[in-house]
Design a protein around this motif. Structure first.
Motif, PDB file in Angstrom:
ATOM      1  N   ARG A   1     -73.251  40.860   2.039  1.00  0.00           N
ATOM      2  CA  ARG A   1     -73.034  40.064   3.250  1.00  0.00           C
ATOM      3  C   ARG A   1     -71.555  40.059   3.627  1.00  0.00           C
ATOM      4  O   ARG A   1     -71.199  40.211   4.804  1.00  0.00           O
ATOM      5  CB  ARG A   1     -73.522  38.637   3.038  1.00  0.00           C
ATOM      6  CG  ARG A   1     -73.211  37.744   4.223  1.00  0.00           C
ATOM      7  CD  ARG A   1     -73.696  36.321   4.050  1.00  0.00           C
ATOM      8  NE  ARG A   1     -73.125  35.453   5.077  1.00  0.00           N
ATOM      9  CZ  ARG A   1     -73.301  34.143   5.128  1.00  0.00           C
ATOM     10  NH1 ARG A   1     -74.061  33.536   4.208  1.00  0.00           N
ATOM     11  NH2 ARG A   1     -72.733  33.422   6.081  1.00  0.00           N
ATOM     12  N   VAL A   2     -70.685  39.871   2.638  1.00  0.00           N
ATOM     13  CA  VAL A   2     -69.241  39.869   2.922  1.00  0.00           C
ATOM     14  C   VAL A   2     -68.828  41.183   3.574  1.00  0.00           C
ATOM     15  O   VAL A   2     -68.138  41.198   4.606  1.00  0.00           O
ATOM     16  CB  VAL A   2     -68.442  39.647   1.625  1.00  0.00           C
ATOM     17  CG1 VAL A   2     -66.949  39.775   1.905  1.00  0.00           C
ATOM     18  CG2 VAL A   2     -68.760  38.293   1.009  1.00  0.00           C
ATOM     19  N   VAL A   3     -69.258  42.290   2.981  1.00  0.00           N
ATOM     20  CA  VAL A   3     -68.851  43.603   3.486  1.00  0.00           C
ATOM     21  C   VAL A   3     -69.461  43.885   4.861  1.00  0.00           C
ATOM     22  O   VAL A   3     -68.800  44.422   5.758  1.00  0.00           O
ATOM     23  CB  VAL A   3     -69.235  44.688   2.474  1.00  0.00           C
ATOM     24  CG1 VAL A   3     -68.923  46.078   3.024  1.00  0.00           C
ATOM     25  CG2 VAL A   3     -68.500  44.466   1.152  1.00  0.00           C
ATOM     26  N   THR A   4     -70.718  43.502   5.038  1.00  0.00           N
ATOM     27  CA  THR A   4     -71.374  43.721   6.331  1.00  0.00           C
ATOM     28  C   THR A   4     -70.688  42.942   7.444  1.00  0.00           C
ATOM     29  O   THR A   4     -70.476  43.448   8.548  1.00  0.00           O
ATOM     30  CB  THR A   4     -72.854  43.313   6.247  1.00  0.00           C
ATOM     31  OG1 THR A   4     -73.509  44.143   5.281  1.00  0.00           O
ATOM     32  CG2 THR A   4     -73.542  43.477   7.594  1.00  0.00           C
ATOM     33  N   GLU A   5     -70.321  41.699   7.161  1.00  0.00           N
ATOM     34  CA  GLU A   5     -69.747  40.841   8.196  1.00  0.00           C
ATOM     35  C   GLU A   5     -68.282  41.132   8.487  1.00  0.00           C
ATOM     36  O   GLU A   5     -67.806  40.896   9.606  1.00  0.00           O
ATOM     37  CB  GLU A   5     -69.913  39.372   7.799  1.00  0.00           C
ATOM     38  CG  GLU A   5     -71.368  38.910   7.808  1.00  0.00           C
ATOM     39  CD  GLU A   5     -71.537  37.440   7.446  1.00  0.00           C
ATOM     40  OE1 GLU A   5     -72.689  36.950   7.476  1.00  0.00           O
ATOM     41  OE2 GLU A   5     -70.524  36.786   7.120  1.00  0.00           O
ATOM     42  N   THR A   6     -67.548  41.652   7.505  1.00  0.00           N
ATOM     43  CA  THR A   6     -66.102  41.831   7.688  1.00  0.00           C
ATOM     44  C   THR A   6     -65.647  43.280   7.601  1.00  0.00           C
ATOM     45  O   THR A   6     -64.553  43.615   8.051  1.00  0.00           O
ATOM     46  CB  THR A   6     -65.315  41.017   6.650  1.00  0.00           C
ATOM     47  OG1 THR A   6     -65.509  41.593   5.346  1.00  0.00           O
ATOM     48  CG2 THR A   6     -65.755  39.563   6.641  1.00  0.00           C
ATOM     49  N   GLY A   7     -66.460  44.121   6.949  1.00  0.00           N
ATOM     50  CA  GLY A   7     -66.079  45.517   6.798  1.00  0.00           C
ATOM     51  C   GLY A   7     -65.071  45.780   5.711  1.00  0.00           C
ATOM     52  O   GLY A   7     -64.606  46.917   5.552  1.00  0.00           O
TER      53      GLY A   7
END
Length: 283
Positions: free
Chosen positions: A86-92
């Protein structure tokens, strides 16, 4: 503008205690901070202590960062993977991972008379299992999930919150062995990550004034203790240091980092310098 403006961090086990303090220390410097924990607003309490991930996230935002709460039980590998995704998906991106979540502390509030334990053979076996599943394994699984993003961006900081119990023979077998394992994990991860520009360290706080410590304050000497947020300031200083790679694979101590980076605790003190003792707030 804070030192970590535009940076993204994930702090595990941040409903309260050291994890919450680390999230706040990162938030002070403008970071976007995702915080995980089992205790959520309106849900069943997991301990008799106050705090939940939504409250921590709100306090991060109030300090100038951007706090985001994720309900996560890190004993479940799939929940851990989803949280990182989720962190990576939302912020890249993911710039800082703090592995703080830990298990095996339940005996401080579940009624177990741990003070009568004398020798490892008197300690419940599930104490070992809790510390290795919700502690050591959770640190490893979260790092496995986070590493590909950090490797791809060729930057990042992984911090395992550990303890000098790793070096003490009287720390109790489960706790001492588990903390030694987290330190060794960092050394081995640092070896693999070094060529990819990712730093990994173990962090030893001093005596921290967490909710559970303050609840039993009469049993502790708090004169040179540290606030949870002081630990966060230590992590923030490391995350903002472009030369932090020199420390990779090593154990670092919060008080020593405070001296090196010249930051103070929330009350203006410099823990670890034989300065004025901590004074509890007047009720």
């Amino acid at each position: 503008m804070g030192m970590l403006e535009g940076k993204v961090a994930l702090v595990t086990g941040a409903s309260r205690g050291v994890g919450k303090g680390i999230a706040l220390g990162l938030g002070e410097q403008g970071a976007t901070v995702y915080v995980t924990g089992r205790t959520v607003a309106g849900g069943a309490p997991t301990t008799p202590l106050d705090g939940n991930v939504q409250e921590t996230a709100a306090e991060v935002t109030a300090l100038g960062g951007h706090g985001i709460a994720i309900a996560c039980d890190h004993r479940d590998d799939e929940q851990t993977r989803r949280a990182v995704a989720r962190v990576v998906t939302e912020t890249g991106r993911l710039d800082v991972l703090v592995n703080n979540v830990w298990g095996g502390y339940e005996h401080f509030w579940d009624g177990t008379e741990f003070w009568v334990e004398a020798g490892f053979w008197t300690v419940p076996i599930d104490r070992w299992d809790a510390m290795f599943q919700a502690g050591v394994r959770a640190h490893y699984v979260t790092s496995v999930a986070a590493a590909p993003t950090m490797v791809a961006q060729r930057s990042g900081l992984i911090v395992n919150v550990s303890s000098d119990a790793a070096d003490k023979d009287d720390a109790g077998v489960p706790y001492g062995v588990a903390k030694a394992a987290t330190d060794r994990m960092i050394a081995c991860m640092a070896h693999d990550l070094r060529d990819h520009g990712v730093t990994a360290v173990s962090l030893y706080p001093g005596l921290v004034r967490t909710e559970s410590v303050l609840r039993a304050a009469e049993h502790f000497d708090l004169s040179d203790s540290e606030s949870p947020q002081f630990i966060g300031r230590a992590v923030a200083a490391l995350a903002a240091d472009p030369t932090a790679m020199r420390l990779t694979g090593q154990v670092v101590r919060s008080a020593e980092l405070g001296q090196h980076y010249a930051f103070t605790d929330t009350d203006g003190r410099h823990p670890g310098t034989n300065g004025p003792p901590y004074q509890p707030p007047v009720a």
